[in-house]
Design an enzyme around this catalytic site. Structure first.
Site, PDB file in Angstrom:
ATOM      1  CG  ASP A 183     -30.656 105.839 -59.044  1.00 32.27           C
ATOM      2  OD1 ASP A 183     -31.405 105.047 -59.636  1.00 32.27           O
ATOM      3  OD2 ASP A 183     -30.999 106.472 -58.018  1.00 32.27           O
ATOM      4  CD  GLU A 188      -9.638 111.681 -62.259  1.00 30.87           C
ATOM      5  OE1 GLU A 188      -9.426 110.604 -61.641  1.00 30.87           O
ATOM      6  OE2 GLU A 188     -10.113 112.686 -61.713  1.00 30.87           O
TER       7      GLU A 188
HETATM    8  C1  NOJ Z   1     -34.260 105.093 -60.026  1.00 30.21           C
HETATM    9  C2  NOJ Z   1     -34.111 103.607 -59.969  1.00 30.21           C
HETATM   10  O1  NOJ Z   1     -34.167 103.082 -61.272  1.00 30.21           O
HETATM   11  C3  NOJ Z   1     -35.211 103.101 -59.071  1.00 30.21           C
HETATM   12  O2  NOJ Z   1     -35.334 101.694 -59.119  1.00 30.21           O
HETATM   13  C4  NOJ Z   1     -34.948 103.586 -57.681  1.00 30.21           C
HETATM   14  O3  NOJ Z   1     -36.031 103.233 -56.836  1.00 30.21           O
HETATM   15  C5  NOJ Z   1     -34.792 105.121 -57.649  1.00 30.21           C
HETATM   16  N1  NOJ Z   1     -34.015 105.633 -58.713  1.00 30.21           N
HETATM   17  C6  NOJ Z   1     -34.151 105.542 -56.368  1.00 30.21           C
HETATM   18  O4  NOJ Z   1     -32.791 105.178 -56.348  1.00 30.21           O
END
Ligand code: NOJ
Length: 518
Positions: free
Chosen positions: A203, A257
């Site tokens: 993310d 790894e």
């Molecule tokens: C991207 C994620 O897809 C989204 O849903 C989230 O709010 C933000 N990153 C923060 O983690």
């Protein structure tokens, strides 16, 4: 690796599961792990290769699970670690791979690390987050804005310093320049790899290492109110800093790894910024998400140009990928309409590169209206009157036409979907689901579509056509982006049409996409 040297994710298709809205088995109105297991047959029948599940870790749910308070546990709403272990086994028994969401750039403010960090300036965990003194007049240290509205800084009164949060204030930014943070997070990755996870979607990778001098972001001249308050600044200093790539390479080393498990990186940015995450020696993310089909105007010439630009920008040996939708962006069927959503699916599933399908797009799900008192998304709640927010794309999957649409026996956490349910679509030869199953089967059966080369054949204001070639086999794809008949710019034997049947030679019907064997 198969006999031609292709790892599974190059030939494969990824299916994103948004767990809160997939299948509830407890009656609390929220989907769970046992629900995912119950519905694996749907995923396998669709013909995809891997599922990526949005976060399932313990979380106060200030951002639907993207605020994590324990990186190695399971959120009780979703089930237990034992449920997870059973799920891993079931996913693998279906011949599928399992990817989890790894959310490194911020934790929850309820995470014990942050609870310790906020307790005192001298706490050993203080430096695990990003703290700064107020400016002389008491204002936050710089002008950065939270993606969800308001400043990206919140004052911790007790210790007199601000902490950085690129998203909600309940999502403090972790300090990845601290080696202890890196070690703890890599250990968390290892724990999930040991538990059998085949990879991660990572993310917000663009936010791993914000500028350490905290320079102000410059204002955007082309900003409009509808873009949302956070977009009024360029993210020059808060995102895509080159140091972030070093972290990504370390994450990749951890994945290596375990025999080269897959890392798909989320990093919204310009093309050169996205390409950076492959790593100079292809030692970054195997697949930095390519979101252009979400962002581009629905125009054949513009899309054809982008495909060429993207293909040309790929580093030597890098593998492409394409995304049409996710839990953050408007549904494709809402953006382009039901008829064009079929054309879009054909585009996604015939381009060169790994496709990611967002749950429900295989049904043609649309954005739903969310009454104000049911809003869940902090982005919507913090920006009233702007129409911003992601709840409309996150409503539950309609499984059948019974009460709760087969999703829940309780009160659903978001309104139910108005889309024709799976059971009805599965028995209808003309449905979106039947069409997409056929499309995926065609992609899987034709090496030209899975691993073949790409050549543009034609692009004008109405039609995009391209060829995919592998060995002696050529597959032509022609997509009519208009609701008028158009001349077919290539030939071959029709194999699949968005319309189910085939019409006269030499013509594309309104909103028709055609796959032809040449
Ligand atoms: C991207 C994620 O897809 C989204 O849903 C989230 O709010 C933000 N990153 C923060 O983690």
């Amino acid at each position: 690796m198969d006999d031609k040297g292709f790892v599974w994710w190059k030939r494969g298709i990824v299916y994103q599961i948004y767990p809160r809205s997939f299948q509830d088995t407890t009656g609390n109105g929220i989907g769970d792990l046992n629900g995912i297991r119950k519905r694996l047959g749907h995923v396998a029948d669709l013909g995809v290769d891997a599922i990526w599940i949005s976060p399932i870790y313990p979380s106060p749910m200030k951002d639907a699970g993207y605020d994590i308070s324990d990186y190695t546990g399971i959120e009780p709403i979703f089930g237990t670690l034992a449920d997870f272990e059973t799920l891993v086994q079931a996913v693998h028994d279906h011949g599928l791979k399992l990817l989890l969401d790894f959310v490194p750039s911020h934790s929850s403010d309820r995470h014990p690390w942050f609870q310790a960090a906020r307790s005192s300036r001298d706490d050993p965990k203080r430096d695990w987050y990003i703290w700064r003194d107020p400016r002389a007049d008491g204002r936050p240290p710089n002008n950065w804005l939270s993606e969800f509205g308001g400043p990206a800084w919140t004052l911790n009164e007790a210790t007199g310093q601000y902490y950085l949060h690129i998203y909600a204030r309940g999502q403090p930014a972790l300090n990845w320049r601290n080696p202890e943070v890196r070690a703890a997070m890599y250990d968390a990755m290892r724990i999930w790899f040991e538990r059998g996870v085949d990879g991660f979607r990572v993310d917000a990778a663009e936010h791993l290492t914000p500028d350490d001098q905290l320079r102000d972001n410059p204002p955007r001249k082309d900003w409009k109110f509808e873009d949302g308050p956070a977009q009024s600044l360029h993210r020059t200093y808060s995102s895509h800093q080159p140091e972030g790539l070093k972290i990504v390479r370390e994450m990749r080393a951890v994945a290596e790894e375990y025999g080269g498990r897959l890392l798909i990186g989320e990093a919204y940015g310009e093309l050169d910024e996205v390409m950076m995450y492959y790593g100079t020696a292809l030692d970054g993310f195997q697949l930095p998400f390519n979101f252009k089909l979400i962002e581009a105007p629905w125009d054949p010439s513009a899309i054809a140009d982008y495909i060429d630009i993207y293909e040309a920008a790929l580093p030597e040996g890098a593998w492409p990928n394409w995304v049409l939708g996710n839990h953050d962006r408007n549904r494709i069927a809402t953006r382009v309409g039901a008829a064009q959503a079929r054309v879009a699916a054909m585009l996604l599933l015939t381009l060169r590169g790994t496709p990611t399908i967002f749950q429900g797009d295989e049904l043609g799900m649309v954005n739903e209206m969310i009454p104000e008192d049911m809003l869940q998304d902090p982005w919507a709640i913090n920006n009233p009157g702007t129409g911003l927010g992601r709840d409309p794309v996150r409503v539950p999957i309609p499984w059948d036409d019974g009460p709760g649409t087969g999703f829940t026996t309780g009160t659903p956490w978001l309104p139910l979907s108005s889309t024709t349910p799976v059971t009805v679509q599965a028995n209808d030869p003309g449905s979106m689901l039947t069409f997409q199953r056929g499309l995926i089967a065609m992609r899987r059966s034709e090496p030209a579509l899975t691993i073949g080369g790409y050549t543009r054949l034609h692009a004008d204001a109405g039609v995009l056509a391209y060829a995919r070639r592998h060995g002696d086999r050529t597959i032509n794809v022609a997509l009519n982006f208009t609701d008028r008949p158009q001349p077919l710019p290539c030939n071959g034997t029709p194999l699949v049409s968005t319309h189910g049947d085939f019409a006269a030679d030499g013509e594309l019907r309104p909103d028709e996409g055609l796959i032809l064997g040449a």
